[in-house]
Design an enzyme around this catalytic site. Structure first.
Site, mmCIF file in Angstrom:
data_model
loop_
_atom_site.group_PDB
_atom_site.id
_atom_site.type_symbol
_atom_site.label_atom_id
_atom_site.label_comp_id
_atom_site.label_asym_id
_atom_site.label_seq_id
_atom_site.Cartn_x
_atom_site.Cartn_y
_atom_site.Cartn_z
ATOM 1 N N THR A 161 51.064 38.897 44.888
ATOM 2 C CA THR A 161 49.991 39.225 45.831
ATOM 3 C C THR A 161 50.541 39.047 47.245
ATOM 4 O OG1 THR A 161 49.198 36.974 45.834
ATOM 5 C CG2 THR A 161 48.114 38.492 44.340
ATOM 6 N N LYS A 168 30.917 32.993 61.428
ATOM 7 C CA LYS A 168 29.810 32.033 61.353
ATOM 8 C C LYS A 168 29.258 31.800 62.749
ATOM 9 C CE LYS A 168 31.529 30.173 57.126
ATOM 10 N NZ LYS A 168 32.892 29.878 56.769
ATOM 11 N N TRP A 223 25.796 33.694 58.776
ATOM 12 C CA TRP A 223 26.977 34.502 58.517
ATOM 13 C C TRP A 223 26.787 35.928 59.025
ATOM 14 C CZ3 TRP A 223 29.075 33.288 52.881
ATOM 15 C CH2 TRP A 223 29.460 31.945 52.844
ATOM 16 N N GLU A 246 45.100 40.350 41.027
ATOM 17 C CA GLU A 246 44.828 39.408 39.929
ATOM 18 C C GLU A 246 43.933 40.007 38.852
ATOM 19 O OE1 GLU A 246 44.840 38.674 43.118
ATOM 20 O OE2 GLU A 246 45.338 36.587 43.530
HETATM 21 P P1 AMP Z 1 44.947 43.152 46.647
HETATM 22 O O1 AMP Z 1 45.151 42.111 45.628
HETATM 23 O O2 AMP Z 1 46.066 43.255 47.629
HETATM 24 O O3 AMP Z 1 44.602 44.463 46.014
HETATM 25 O O4 AMP Z 1 43.692 42.716 47.527
HETATM 26 C C1 AMP Z 1 42.460 42.428 46.934
HETATM 27 C C2 AMP Z 1 41.413 42.241 47.999
HETATM 28 O O5 AMP Z 1 41.221 43.452 48.731
HETATM 29 C C3 AMP Z 1 40.046 41.926 47.462
HETATM 30 O O6 AMP Z 1 39.904 40.571 47.107
HETATM 31 C C4 AMP Z 1 39.161 42.340 48.628
HETATM 32 O O7 AMP Z 1 39.125 41.346 49.637
HETATM 33 C C5 AMP Z 1 39.878 43.535 49.186
HETATM 34 N N1 AMP Z 1 39.263 44.773 48.674
HETATM 35 C C6 AMP Z 1 39.672 45.547 47.660
HETATM 36 N N2 AMP Z 1 38.868 46.612 47.516
HETATM 37 C C7 AMP Z 1 37.900 46.512 48.448
HETATM 38 C C8 AMP Z 1 36.753 47.299 48.805
HETATM 39 N N3 AMP Z 1 36.444 48.433 48.201
HETATM 40 N N4 AMP Z 1 35.989 46.849 49.830
HETATM 41 C C9 AMP Z 1 36.280 45.704 50.494
HETATM 42 N N5 AMP Z 1 37.349 44.935 50.212
HETATM 43 C C10 AMP Z 1 38.151 45.327 49.193
#
Ligand code: AMP
Length: 544
Positions: free
Chosen positions: A185, A438, A443, A330
């Site tokens: 990640t 915040k 929020w 994940e």
């Molecule tokens: P990654 O593991 O790099 O794919 O990142 C995952 C994170 O991307 C998630 O926990 C979210 O915070 C963000 N994310 C993924 N898809 C979306 C979405 N459609 N809208 C808002 N945030 C998203």
């Protein structure tokens, strides 16, 4: 009493066997890194994957060994994945957009023995060569004619390397819980964490992805995965497409608007998927050149929040249905997808868009709930927001080489996202837990504000961060990149929020910048913005 069904282990190479047998002729088309378009099919992909497997085994690669890939979406990368998995080795997609230090850190941490790499990434890795201790051999994903001179030890062109194997080889069979793939990640702080997929989780995830209320793809589709294989398994499409026998169009290294448009149009692509940044470039290209998308039916948009204006434009101007999706590395990565259930299917106009702005609902195989800071479950009323937790057979339970259990007592994984759930199961992200603003104990969702701001015709990109403010603790600052050749005043942009949100959510100021920093997976890098504006002082505004 046990069931009397066969023990048929869920192994990923069964997917390419199935594709080669039942969808033999389906094309796999690639814009090659060398330039020309290359066409193959699932029979050939499988045959060459067997040679990869045979050749890896001859190089001493065994069950559980890691093979790094630094590569764009191409037919060679696809063959490599199946070849690696077919002997029980583990493909480890390395995101080449990471900082060089992170690349060397994760290759060492994963202890990759072999590296498969596109020619375009050689310069990055050559500089790191001394630090990539575990790598014994580098396979450059090209042929001898295009092989650049390289200082890397034991580098060989892929085509020469596999031509030393005749493909007379049988896949290995092992427990379905065996590791199949790895992806780190892209944490914006601390060291990256290794997520390890199993054959079972990959196969189940692909079955989940293909469902009509998920990606809704089938053998009649022509799928263009713009999202790279190094970004969360290209959302499962390298496995789902052969599983259902869809044709594939692989974009190689060129993800800009004109290049993607050319593939969509020439190969009559019906389904595609990528992060909003890619679609921003495509839409700008379409608008500037008065082009249409007559073949494209569905676009999946995720990775970060999809702006309302983008959904509207795809659907109303180009007749392409948008499926807003959410997931994370994940989770293999799919968590929710935004198809319209009967409760919402008859909605039109703004009401329909309101639902599509949500990140969608989970397929079977993803459980989710929202909780407060004391871990008490919160109501599914579409309004209350809390920490989003998930569990399922394709959700991580631990990180590579970390003993720490990352699950709570109920087996749920904390996503780090803050969200609402409604009574029909639709989830809406309001923020990353660390990005939520915040203000006076309440929020404010930075994502809601960003989505509204990019709806302004002069705005190319927007980010909202919380900045310290004496009275309220934090207040929102709107950071804006204007479209080329545009100018706008602060009042004009802030006035755009009037009537669309509670007055106190309106950002206190606007900062115009040339560029917003992004992470290696294309997300806005809020940490960098917060650092840049940490000493920023707001002007006095009415509500203070
Ligand atoms: P990654 O593991 O790099 O794919 O990142 C995952 C994170 O991307 C998630 O926990 C979210 O915070 C963000 N994310 C993924 N898809 C979306 C979405 N459609 N809208 C808002 N945030 C998203």
């Amino acid at each position: 009493m046990l069931g009397l069904m066969q023990d048929w282990q869920l192994l990923c190479h069964r997917i390419i066997d199935h594709a080669a047998l039942y969808h033999a002729e389906r094309p796999v088309i690639t814009r090659s890194i060398e330039g020309p378009i290359h066409t193959t099919n699932y029979v050939e992909v499988r045959a060459r994957a067997l040679r990869v497997a045979q050749r890896l085994e001859r190089d001493g690669i065994r069950l559980g060994d890691r093979v790094a890939t630094l590569a764009w979406n191409t037919w060679r990368h696809l063959e490599a994945w199946y070849g690696i998995m077919g002997i029980g080795a583990v493909y480890h997609t390395v995101n080449p957009r990471l900082f060089p230090d992170q690349i060397s850190w994760i290759i060492n941490h994963a202890e990759d023995r072999v590296m498969m790499i596109d020619t375009s990434f050689l310069p990055i890795v050559e500089k790191l060569a001394d630090r990539l201790k575990p790598i014994e051999r580098t396979i450059v994903l090209t042929d001898a004619a295009h092989m650049p001179a390289t200082t890397l030890r034991n580098a060989v062109p892929y085509e020469d390397w596999i031509s030393e194997a005749d493909g007379d080889f049988a896949w290995k069979y092992f427990d379905e819980n065996t590791a199949a793939g790895m992806c780190y990640t892209s944490g914006t702080t601390g060291n990256p964490k290794g997520v390890v997929y199993s054959h079972r989780s990959n196969v189940l995830h692909s079955m989940m992805a293909a469902q009509a209320d998920a990606m809704s793809v089938c053998s009649r589709d022509i799928i263009l995965p713009v999202v790279p294989m190094f970004h969360a398994n290209c959302w499962g499409l390298a496995l789902t497409s052969p599983m259902i026998g869809a044709a594939m169009v692989m974009p190689g290294a060129k993800l800009d608007g004109p290049s993607i448009y050319q593939l969509l149009d020439t190969y009559r692509v019906s389904f595609t998927a990528a992060v909003p940044t890619v679609w921003l470039m495509l839409l700008q290209h379409l608008e500037a050149n008065n082009l249409k998308l007559p073949y494209l039916k569905n676009v999946v948009i995720g990775g970060s929040a999809c702006p309302r204006a983008m959904i509207q434009k795809f659907q109303d101007v180009y007749g392409v249905n948008v499926c807003h999706a959410w997931g994370m590395t994940e989770m293999s990565p799919l968590g929710t997808l935004g198809s319209l259930k009967p409760e919402y299917a008859s909605l039109t106009g703004e009401a329909r868009l309101d639902v599509q702005m949500k990140q969608g609902h989970p397929p079977f195989g993803v459980d989710m709930k929202i909780v407060d800071d004391s871990d008490r479950e919160l109501p599914r009323d579409g309004k209350t927001f809390g920490r989003l937790k998930v569990r399922g057979p394709s959700v991580a339970r631990a990180y590579f080489k970390e003993d720490r259990n990352v699950l709570d007592d109920g087996g749920f994984f904390d996503t780090g996202d803050v969200a609402t759930l409604d009574r029909h199961g639709y989830m809406q992200i309001t923020d990353r837990s660390k990005d939520v603003i915040k203000s006076g104990g309440e929020w404010i969702s930075s994502i809601d504000l960003e989505n509204l701001a990019v709806g302004h015709p002069k705005v190319a990109e927007a980010a909202v961060i919380g900045v310290r403010q004496p009275k309220w603790g934090e207040r929102p600052l709107l950071v804006i990149v204007l479209k080329e050749g545009q100018s706008a005043t602060k009042d004009e942009l802030l006035g755009f929020f009037d009537g669309k949100i509670a007055k106190w959510w309106t950002p206190d100021d606007v900062a115009f910048v040339d560029e917003i920093p992004h992470t290696a997976t294309g997300k806005i890098q809020k940490t960098a913005l917060r650092e840049r504006f940490k000493d920023y002082a707001f002007p006095a505004v009415a509500h203070q």
